[in-house]
Write a protein that holds these residues in place. Structure first.
Motif, short mmCIF file in Angstrom:
data_model
loop_
_atom_site.label_atom_id
_atom_site.label_comp_id
_atom_site.label_asym_id
_atom_site.label_seq_id
_atom_site.Cartn_x
_atom_site.Cartn_y
_atom_site.Cartn_z
N GLU A 22 24.15 58.53 18.54
CA GLU A 22 25.59 58.34 18.73
C GLU A 22 25.98 58.58 20.19
N LEU A 23 25.38 59.60 20.79
CA LEU A 23 25.67 59.90 22.19
C LEU A 23 25.24 58.75 23.09
N GLU A 24 24.08 58.16 22.80
CA GLU A 24 23.61 57.02 23.58
C GLU A 24 24.56 55.83 23.44
N GLU A 25 25.05 55.60 22.23
CA GLU A 25 25.99 54.50 22.01
C GLU A 25 27.30 54.73 22.77
N LEU A 26 27.76 55.97 22.80
CA LEU A 26 28.98 56.30 23.54
C LEU A 26 28.81 56.06 25.03
N ARG A 27 27.66 56.48 25.56
CA ARG A 27 27.40 56.28 26.98
C ARG A 27 27.34 54.79 27.32
N THR A 28 26.69 54.04 26.47
CA THR A 28 26.62 52.59 26.69
C THR A 28 27.99 51.97 26.71
N ASN A 29 28.84 52.42 25.79
CA ASN A 29 30.20 51.89 25.73
C ASN A 29 31.00 52.27 26.97
N LEU A 30 30.81 53.49 27.46
CA LEU A 30 31.53 53.94 28.66
C LEU A 30 31.12 53.17 29.91
N LEU A 31 29.88 52.67 29.91
CA LEU A 31 29.38 51.96 31.09
C LEU A 31 29.51 50.44 30.97
N ARG A 32 30.31 49.99 30.01
CA ARG A 32 30.53 48.54 29.88
C ARG A 32 31.32 48.04 31.09
N PRO A 33 30.98 46.85 31.60
CA PRO A 33 31.76 46.28 32.73
C PRO A 33 33.22 46.10 32.37
N ILE A 34 34.08 46.32 33.36
CA ILE A 34 35.53 46.18 33.13
C ILE A 34 35.90 44.73 32.95
N THR A 35 35.24 43.85 33.70
CA THR A 35 35.51 42.42 33.58
C THR A 35 34.25 41.68 33.19
N GLY A 90 27.83 43.49 36.68
CA GLY A 90 29.23 43.43 36.30
C GLY A 90 30.09 44.35 37.14
N ASP A 91 31.32 44.56 36.71
CA ASP A 91 32.30 45.34 37.47
C ASP A 91 32.50 46.69 36.78
N VAL A 92 31.85 47.73 37.31
CA VAL A 92 32.02 49.08 36.78
C VAL A 92 32.39 50.01 37.93
N SER A 93 33.06 51.12 37.62
CA SER A 93 33.51 52.05 38.65
C SER A 93 32.80 53.38 38.52
N THR A 94 32.86 54.17 39.59
CA THR A 94 32.23 55.49 39.58
C THR A 94 32.84 56.40 38.52
N ASP A 95 34.12 56.21 38.22
CA ASP A 95 34.76 57.00 37.17
C ASP A 95 34.03 56.84 35.84
N GLN A 96 33.56 55.64 35.56
CA GLN A 96 32.85 55.41 34.30
C GLN A 96 31.55 56.19 34.26
N LEU A 97 30.86 56.25 35.41
CA LEU A 97 29.63 57.05 35.47
C LEU A 97 29.94 58.51 35.21
N LEU A 98 30.98 59.04 35.87
CA LEU A 98 31.33 60.45 35.69
C LEU A 98 31.70 60.75 34.24
N ASN A 99 32.39 59.83 33.60
CA ASN A 99 32.74 60.03 32.18
C ASN A 99 31.49 60.10 31.32
N ALA A 100 30.54 59.21 31.59
CA ALA A 100 29.31 59.19 30.80
C ALA A 100 28.49 60.46 31.00
#
Length: 280
Positions: free
Chosen positions: A267-280, A238-248
């Motif tokens: 909960e932390l794992e769920e948050l990381r998964t959500n942060l790494l979701r594809p933008i499109t 999918g379409d993910v950016s480096t910013d999402q990795l840094l946030n996670a």
């Protein structure tokens, strides 16, 4: 300052040097989140060019509005109208492009962000002004051969004589594009071009360490590697950016540095998964 931890690739360094030596604009093309707009901040910081002049482009952008804005209506409605009682310099201000041409002493850095959102004629019109290094402002030209002080970004005041804005130095210009449309060949020939691809795994590890130096002591290598692996998998599908990795990663280390952790591992794992979701 976000430019400090930014790591430029070898391709970026070569392209920047070529643009500086040739005095050509640098056109960076690539997906959002690949560091296109941050590169100019890094160069400006390294070369001490001062604050970056930023010009975000949209479908209504014109070269003229990038050079200056003139509030003719405000001047007309002011007490005294457009006569001697009103000063034109109170109603005219330079834009980012105009300020880059007006720089004195040393060049400045100009970011023309997302140029692919402009109309078809914008790109060539922009390069014509940059290459000529001058622009005549009709409203000031009509005032005669005298010198008029005009406001510029960051609180500067620029003196313009005879309505002609002339550059002392060629500005360092970076134009970014998300590759949403093609540019005409004459425009491309006049630029130094670089397609900015996504960083590989080794580059991602360097980016994480550079961006999160404040958390170096609590960077859990195993967990960081796990997040990077999940990011690479998400990027492949999918379409993910480096910013999402840094946030996670930031979420992972910031919670461990704090004294009061409010998230469970699940909960932390769920948050990381959500942060790494594809933008499109």
């Amino acid at each position: 300052m976000r430019a400090k931890p930014f790591i430029a690739s070898e391709e970026m360094i070569l392209a920047v040097n070529a643009a500086l030596y040739l005095r050509r604009p640098l056109l960076l093309t690539g997906k959002p989140g690949t560091g296109k707009s941050t590169l100019i901040s890094k160069v400006a910081d390294e070369l001490r060019l001062g604050p970056v002049l930023r010009w975000p482009i949209n479908s209504r952008s014109t070269v003229r509005t990038g050079i200056y804005e003139y509030d003719a209506v405000g001047r007309l409605q002011a007490p005294g109208g457009t006569g001697a009682a009103t000063r034109i310099e109170d109603y005219l201000v330079l834009g980012p492009l105009g300020a880059s041409l007006a720089a004195r002493g040393r060049p400045v850095a100009l970011l023309v962000d997302e140029i692919d959102k402009s109309d078809l004629d914008f790109a060539n019109d922009l390069l014509n002004v940059i290459e000529e290094g001058e622009y005549e402002i009709p409203e000031l030209k009509r005032m005669g051969p005298g010198t008029i002080p005009v406001s510029a970004p960051f609180g500067q005041v620029v003196e313009i004589t005879g309505g002609l804005l002339q550059a002392d130095h060629f500005p360092f210009v970076v134009m970014t594009s998300n590759a949403e449309r093609e540019f005409p060949a004459p425009f491309l020939r006049r630029c130094v071009r670089l397609d900015v691809g996504p960083p590989d795994r080794d580059e991602l590890e360097k980016i994480v360490k550079s961006q999160l130096t404040d958390f170096r002591e609590v960077l859990p290598e195993k967990e960081v590697n796990t997040v990077i692996e999940k990011f690479l998998h998400a990027r492949a599908t999918g379409d993910v950016s480096t910013d999402q990795l840094l946030n996670a990663v930031f979420l992972t280390v910031a919670l461990k540095k704090g004294v009061g952790r409010t998230f469970s591992d699940l909960e932390l794992e769920e948050l990381r998964t959500n942060l790494l979701r594809p933008i499109t």
